[in-house]
Design a protein around this motif. Structure first.
Motif, mmCIF file in Angstrom:
data_model
loop_
_atom_site.group_PDB
_atom_site.id
_atom_site.type_symbol
_atom_site.label_atom_id
_atom_site.label_comp_id
_atom_site.label_asym_id
_atom_site.label_seq_id
_atom_site.Cartn_x
_atom_site.Cartn_y
_atom_site.Cartn_z
ATOM 1 N N UNK A 179 -15.771 6.745 34.712
ATOM 2 C CA UNK A 179 -14.152 6.494 34.880
ATOM 3 C C UNK A 179 -14.173 6.287 36.426
ATOM 4 N N UNK A 180 -13.364 5.227 36.489
ATOM 5 C CA UNK A 180 -13.010 5.020 38.143
ATOM 6 C C UNK A 180 -11.449 5.632 38.400
ATOM 7 N N UNK A 181 -11.009 5.370 39.486
ATOM 8 C CA UNK A 181 -9.717 6.004 39.805
ATOM 9 C C UNK A 181 -8.602 5.670 38.962
ATOM 10 N N UNK A 182 -8.543 4.404 38.394
ATOM 11 C CA UNK A 182 -7.596 4.220 37.424
ATOM 12 C C UNK A 182 -7.665 4.724 36.131
ATOM 13 N N UNK A 183 -8.906 4.748 35.619
ATOM 14 C CA UNK A 183 -8.849 5.552 34.281
ATOM 15 C C UNK A 183 -8.854 6.976 34.309
ATOM 16 N N UNK A 184 -9.331 7.393 35.533
ATOM 17 C CA UNK A 184 -8.897 9.042 35.721
ATOM 18 C C UNK A 184 -7.558 9.299 35.646
ATOM 19 N N UNK A 243 -5.110 7.750 33.853
ATOM 20 C CA UNK A 243 -4.889 7.491 32.616
ATOM 21 C C UNK A 243 -5.619 8.742 31.572
ATOM 22 N N UNK A 244 -6.711 9.105 32.029
ATOM 23 C CA UNK A 244 -7.277 10.290 31.298
ATOM 24 C C UNK A 244 -6.383 11.335 31.387
ATOM 25 N N UNK A 245 -5.933 11.799 32.842
ATOM 26 C CA UNK A 245 -5.235 13.059 32.871
ATOM 27 C C UNK A 245 -3.838 12.855 32.128
ATOM 28 N N UNK A 246 -3.293 11.775 32.296
ATOM 29 C CA UNK A 246 -2.011 11.714 31.668
ATOM 30 C C UNK A 246 -1.761 11.925 30.383
ATOM 31 N N UNK A 247 -2.878 11.426 29.509
ATOM 32 C CA UNK A 247 -2.942 11.607 28.104
ATOM 33 C C UNK A 247 -3.973 12.639 27.473
ATOM 34 N N UNK A 248 -4.341 13.753 28.541
ATOM 35 C CA UNK A 248 -4.975 15.221 27.982
ATOM 36 C C UNK A 248 -4.029 15.897 27.754
ATOM 37 N N UNK A 249 -4.350 16.919 26.654
ATOM 38 C CA UNK A 249 -3.708 18.050 26.425
ATOM 39 C C UNK A 249 -3.779 19.193 27.384
ATOM 40 N N UNK A 250 -4.873 19.294 28.059
ATOM 41 C CA UNK A 250 -5.079 20.092 29.107
ATOM 42 C C UNK A 250 -5.883 19.633 30.441
ATOM 43 N N UNK A 303 -13.711 14.824 26.242
ATOM 44 C CA UNK A 303 -13.685 15.624 27.648
ATOM 45 C C UNK A 303 -13.913 14.652 28.772
ATOM 46 N N UNK A 304 -13.004 14.661 29.909
ATOM 47 C CA UNK A 304 -13.218 13.695 30.870
ATOM 48 C C UNK A 304 -13.714 14.415 32.337
ATOM 49 N N UNK A 305 -14.828 14.282 32.866
ATOM 50 C CA UNK A 305 -15.069 14.988 33.900
ATOM 51 C C UNK A 305 -14.835 14.108 35.170
ATOM 52 N N UNK A 306 -13.882 14.731 36.119
ATOM 53 C CA UNK A 306 -13.340 14.215 37.213
ATOM 54 C C UNK A 306 -13.903 14.618 38.410
ATOM 55 N N UNK A 307 -14.382 13.791 39.189
ATOM 56 C CA UNK A 307 -14.855 14.296 40.794
ATOM 57 C C UNK A 307 -14.340 13.358 41.850
ATOM 58 N N UNK A 310 -10.971 15.366 52.845
ATOM 59 C CA UNK A 310 -10.436 14.095 52.270
ATOM 60 C C UNK A 310 -11.264 13.339 51.316
ATOM 61 N N UNK A 311 -10.563 12.609 50.602
ATOM 62 C CA UNK A 311 -11.247 11.938 49.192
ATOM 63 C C UNK A 311 -11.294 10.593 49.618
ATOM 64 N N UNK A 312 -12.624 10.254 49.141
ATOM 65 C CA UNK A 312 -12.997 8.808 49.300
ATOM 66 C C UNK A 312 -12.533 7.938 48.140
ATOM 67 N N UNK A 313 -12.868 8.428 46.681
ATOM 68 C CA UNK A 313 -12.264 7.666 45.522
ATOM 69 C C UNK A 313 -12.581 8.863 44.688
ATOM 70 N N UNK A 314 -11.986 8.656 43.480
ATOM 71 C CA UNK A 314 -12.008 9.452 41.950
ATOM 72 C C UNK A 314 -13.063 8.641 41.094
ATOM 73 N N UNK A 315 -14.109 9.550 40.722
ATOM 74 C CA UNK A 315 -15.066 8.917 39.540
ATOM 75 C C UNK A 315 -15.355 9.938 38.585
ATOM 76 N N UNK A 316 -16.171 9.611 37.741
ATOM 77 C CA UNK A 316 -16.496 10.596 36.788
ATOM 78 C C UNK A 316 -16.923 9.841 35.487
#
Length: 292
Positions: free
Chosen positions: A13-18, A20-27, A106-110, A274-280
């Motif tokens: 996962x990268x920032x863009x897909x993260x 999308x994953x959150x918006x389409x999750x049940x939780x 499951x999407x693991x986001x970091x 501070x965050x550099x990027x979203x990955x997972x």
């Protein structure tokens, strides 16, 4: 209990897909922070409000069980950035237990933090043990030699202390790389005495932006050695490596994941940076007898 799982559809996962994953999750399972949580970083609080489960407040297992009635699978996103390691191990245990009867996507986001130098603080290994009963491992042949698979980070001297505690016969070291290049340089420097003690062939580089490569690498090392050694994972370093280590061990009941006290500085306020990027990464987990 851990055998018989299907773990499939593993993708980075990268920032863009993260987003999308959150918006389409049940939780969305998270621990909120000022800077370093994915919801805050993306500004999606308003869109995700009804989906958020806070790991230190909500009954995660109860909510997931209740949702099983809504369909054959549940889609969740887990922002591990500020969740402490013991809670993260418990969450993976819950998911594995529930996946016996239900399928989870499951999407693991970091949230990769911007570079910060090591503190120089040295903490003793007061407690070295499996992270939980579920990840305690077992062996058909007691007395087998130990292979320690060690993720490296800023925990200077702690990795060597744990390797010695386990009386490891063989060691495999995983060294993180990322867009924060100064972090890699510091990890190598902090662990220089450890790295000098082991051959280059026992030192493996992995990129935080491509965790599935580390997952497949760990799985290959485990499969090649679990009949010859008692395999123990010591996932120091970035919490993303800790999470992918937990996932990799679920289909391997012989393998254990160990916790070392003092590494849990990941629960203090200094981690909310501070965050550099979203990955997972994301995956599907189910019982091998359940149709996808």
């Amino acid at each position: 209990m851990k055998s018989g799982y299907n773990i499939t559809n593993i993708l980075n996962l990268d920032t863009t897909s993260v987003e999308s994953e959150m918006l389409n999750s049940d939780f969305i399972i998270t621990k909120r922070g000022v800077n370093r949580d994915a919801i805050t970083h993306t500004g999606l609080q308003e869109h995700l409000h009804d989906k958020i489960l806070c790991i230190d407040v909500d009954d995660i297992e109860g909510c997931l069980k209740q949702n099983q009635e809504n369909g054959p699978s549940t889609k969740i996103s887990v922002d591990i950035s500020l969740i402490d390691r013991k809670s993260l191990a418990e969450l993976f245990s819950i998911l594995a237990k529930l996946a016996i009867e239900h399928s989870y996507k499951v999407s693991i986001i970091y949230a990769l933090a911007k570079y910060a130098p090591p503190s120089g603080e040295i903490l003793s290994n007061n407690n070295v043990k499996p992270v939980s009963h579920f990840f305690s491992g077992w062996s058909n042949r007691p007395g087998m030699p130990v292979l320690s698979i060690v993720g490296l980070g800023y925990e200077r001297d702690k990795a060597m202390g744990a390797i010695e505690f386990l009386e490891s016969s063989e060691v495999c070291l995983y060294i993180p790389q990322s867009i924060e290049e100064d972090y890699f340089t510091d990890v190598v420097t902090e662990n220089s005495s450890l790295l000098e003690n082991f051959n280059k062939r026992d030192q493996l580089l992995y990129r935080l932006e491509s965790p599935i490569e580390a997952i497949y690498s760990l799985d290959a090392v485990i499969r090649a050695n679990k009949n010859k050694y008692k395999v123990v994972l010591l996932p120091f370093g970035p919490k993303l490596f800790y999470a992918l280590s937990l996932l990799t061990c679920i289909p391997h009941p012989e393998v254990s994941v160990w916790y070392v006290s003092g590494e849990n500085g990941d629960g203090d306020s200094s981690q909310d940076r501070e965050v550099s990027s979203l990955i997972g990464f994301k995956f599907c987990i189910s019982n091998s007898s359940i149709e996808e």
